[in-house]
Design an enzyme around this catalytic site. Structure first.
Site, PDB file in Angstrom:
ATOM      1  N   ARG A   1       5.042 -27.408  13.291  1.00 29.15           N
ATOM      2  CA  ARG A   1       3.830 -28.105  13.750  1.00 29.15           C
ATOM      3  C   ARG A   1       3.182 -27.276  14.847  1.00 29.15           C
ATOM      4  O   ARG A   1       3.831 -26.937  15.839  1.00 29.15           O
ATOM      5  CB  ARG A   1       4.197 -29.476  14.330  1.00 29.15           C
TER       6      ARG A   1
ATOM      7  N   ASP B   1      12.987 -33.672  20.036  1.00 28.19           N
ATOM      8  CA  ASP B   1      12.695 -32.655  19.025  1.00 28.19           C
ATOM      9  C   ASP B   1      13.959 -32.372  18.218  1.00 28.19           C
ATOM     10  O   ASP B   1      14.921 -31.783  18.733  1.00 28.19           O
ATOM     11  CB  ASP B   1      12.166 -31.379  19.691  1.00 28.19           C
TER      12      ASP B   1
ATOM     13  N   THR C   1      -2.687 -28.556  17.619  1.00 25.53           N
ATOM     14  CA  THR C   1      -3.328 -29.425  16.613  1.00 25.53           C
ATOM     15  C   THR C   1      -2.351 -30.433  16.009  1.00 25.53           C
ATOM     16  O   THR C   1      -2.777 -31.405  15.388  1.00 25.53           O
ATOM     17  CB  THR C   1      -3.878 -28.582  15.447  1.00 25.53           C
TER      18      THR C   1
ATOM     19  N   ASP D   1      15.108 -28.622  17.860  1.00 22.48           N
ATOM     20  CA  ASP D   1      15.668 -28.092  19.110  1.00 22.48           C
ATOM     21  C   ASP D   1      17.043 -28.683  19.387  1.00 22.48           C
ATOM     22  O   ASP D   1      17.940 -27.989  19.881  1.00 22.48           O
ATOM     23  CB  ASP D   1      14.727 -28.399  20.286  1.00 22.48           C
TER      24      ASP D   1
HETATM   25  O1  LIG Z   1       5.347 -35.613  10.631  1.00 19.81           O
HETATM   26  P1  LIG Z   1       4.918 -34.452  11.456  1.00 19.81           P
HETATM   27  O2  LIG Z   1       3.922 -34.839  12.512  1.00 19.81           O
HETATM   28  O3  LIG Z   1       4.468 -33.280  10.647  1.00 19.81           O
HETATM   29  O4  LIG Z   1       6.177 -34.008  12.321  1.00 19.81           O
HETATM   30  C1  LIG Z   1       7.447 -33.876  11.776  1.00 19.81           C
HETATM   31  C2  LIG Z   1       7.866 -32.438  11.757  1.00 19.81           C
HETATM   32  O5  LIG Z   1       8.044 -31.955  13.095  1.00 19.81           O
HETATM   33  C3  LIG Z   1       9.360 -31.405  13.203  1.00 19.81           C
HETATM   34  O6  LIG Z   1       9.372 -30.062  12.904  1.00 19.81           O
HETATM   35  P2  LIG Z   1       8.887 -28.938  13.959  1.00 19.81           P
HETATM   36  O7  LIG Z   1       7.446 -28.636  13.775  1.00 19.81           O
HETATM   37  O8  LIG Z   1       9.310 -29.335  15.343  1.00 19.81           O
HETATM   38  O9  LIG Z   1       9.657 -27.669  13.475  1.00 19.81           O
HETATM   39  P3  LIG Z   1      11.224 -27.309  13.669  1.00 19.81           P
HETATM   40  O10 LIG Z   1      11.975 -28.165  12.681  1.00 19.81           O
HETATM   41  O11 LIG Z   1      11.295 -25.876  13.363  1.00 19.81           O
HETATM   42  O12 LIG Z   1      11.603 -27.630  15.090  1.00 19.81           O
HETATM   43  C4  LIG Z   1      10.148 -32.217  12.209  1.00 19.81           C
HETATM   44  O13 LIG Z   1      11.367 -31.642  11.864  1.00 19.81           O
HETATM   45  C5  LIG Z   1       9.191 -32.340  11.059  1.00 19.81           C
HETATM   46  O14 LIG Z   1       9.205 -31.228  10.178  1.00 19.81           O
HETATM   47  O1  LIG Z   2       9.462 -37.019  17.578  1.00 19.56           O
HETATM   48  C1  LIG Z   2       9.355 -35.987  16.885  1.00 19.56           C
HETATM   49  C2  LIG Z   2       8.187 -35.672  16.187  1.00 19.56           C
HETATM   50  C3  LIG Z   2       8.157 -34.529  15.433  1.00 19.56           C
HETATM   51  N1  LIG Z   2       9.233 -33.732  15.396  1.00 19.56           N
HETATM   52  C4  LIG Z   2      10.373 -34.029  16.074  1.00 19.56           C
HETATM   53  O2  LIG Z   2      11.344 -33.276  16.010  1.00 19.56           O
HETATM   54  N2  LIG Z   2      10.400 -35.135  16.800  1.00 19.56           N
HETATM   55 MG   LIG Z   3      10.963 -28.982  16.193  1.00 26.51          MG
END
Ligand SMILES: O=P(O)(O)OC[C@H]1O[C@H](OP(=O)(O)OP(=O)(O)O)[C@H](O)[C@@H]1O
Ligand SMILES: O=c1cc[nH]c(=O)[nH]1
Ligand SMILES: [Mg+2]
Length: 210
Positions: free
Chosen positions: A105, A201, A109, A204
């Site tokens: 994400r 997160d 944005t 993370d």
């Molecule tokens: O429904 P959304 O608003 O799209 O958010 C959810 C997304 O955000 C997180 O990923 P992130 O972008 O943090 O990537 P990561 O798994 O690499 O940390 C999570 O694991 C989803 O993929």
């Molecule tokens: O709460 C949230 C939203 C998006 N992605 C995450 O990992 N946590």
């Molecule tokens: Mg993430």
């Protein structure tokens, strides 16, 4: 919302979810909990696998019993956080193929950006379960499922641990044919599109990157 949304509120899942949410839970335990919850959710999400009769002999007599009717599955984690669910799913379906879709994400944005895509070549013969612990705005799940649909799988389910109402609405409107499984529907998103109360997160916390 046209889809069936299954909220898996089994006591074992709810119990583990509490420790997953707790900010004092460390990386090792967090990882183990994500995997254990995925296994429990896999059990429920595969409930509709078709069976067929086979003839066997027990030590006592001949018997007609059931096996899974050759239905092929593919698990598709959304990187990174979805990776944390793969081993738990494979515990129950070790022969499943695994595809990967890389999305992150954008911090400003909150929209998903694609950076990787590798799916099993025979995916059109498979039922796909897309995996991601978090469904927040729904943007990542919607894009991942759109990518998977281009390869024409037999069916698609989406399995997440925590869902925000906003994400459930967006996903079920964008892909009304996709069944959604989650362990909890939380309250709402905050101004940064993080789920409240959520668990922070997920990526993370699984990989210890914060
Ligand atoms: O429904 P959304 O608003 O799209 O958010 C959810 C997304 O955000 C997180 O990923 P992130 O972008 O943090 O990537 P990561 O798994 O690499 O940390 C999570 O694991 C989803 O993929
Ligand atoms: O709460 C949230 C939203 C998006 N992605 C995450 O990992 N946590
Ligand atoms: Mg993430």
């Amino acid at each position: 919302m046209d889809n069936k949304i299954f909220v898996m509120d089994h006591p074992l899942i709810q119990h583990k979810l509490t420790f997953l949410r707790d900010k004092n839970t460390g990386t090792k335990e967090f990882r183990e909990l994500v995997s254990e919850i995925a296994t429990l959710m896999c059990y429920e999400a595969t409930r509709d696998l078709p069976l067929m009769d086979v003839e066997i002999e027990t030590p006592m007599c001949k018997a007609t019993t059931k096996v899974i009717a050759g239905r092929k599955l593919a698990f598709v984690p959304i990187l990174r956080a979805g990776l944390g669910m793969v081993d738990g799913m494979l515990q129950l379906v070790p022969s499943a193929k695994v595809g990967h879709i890389g999305l992150y994400r954008d911090h400003e944005t909150h929209l998903p950006v694609e950076y990787y895509n590798k799916l099993p070549p025979d995916i059109e013969e498979r039922d796909v379960i897309v995996l991601d612990p978090m469904l927040a705005t729904g943007g990542s799940a919607i894009d991942a499922i759109t990518i998977v649909k281009r390869s024409n799988p037999k069916s698609i389910k989406f399995l997440c641990i925590i869902a925000a109402p906003e994400g459930l609405k967006a996903l079920s409107e964008a892909h009304p044919d996709v069944q959604i499984y989650c362990a909890a529907v939380d309250e709402k998103l905050n101004e940064n599109c993080y789920i409240l109360p959520g668990l922070g997160d997920a990526g993370d916390r699984i990989f210890g990157t914060k």
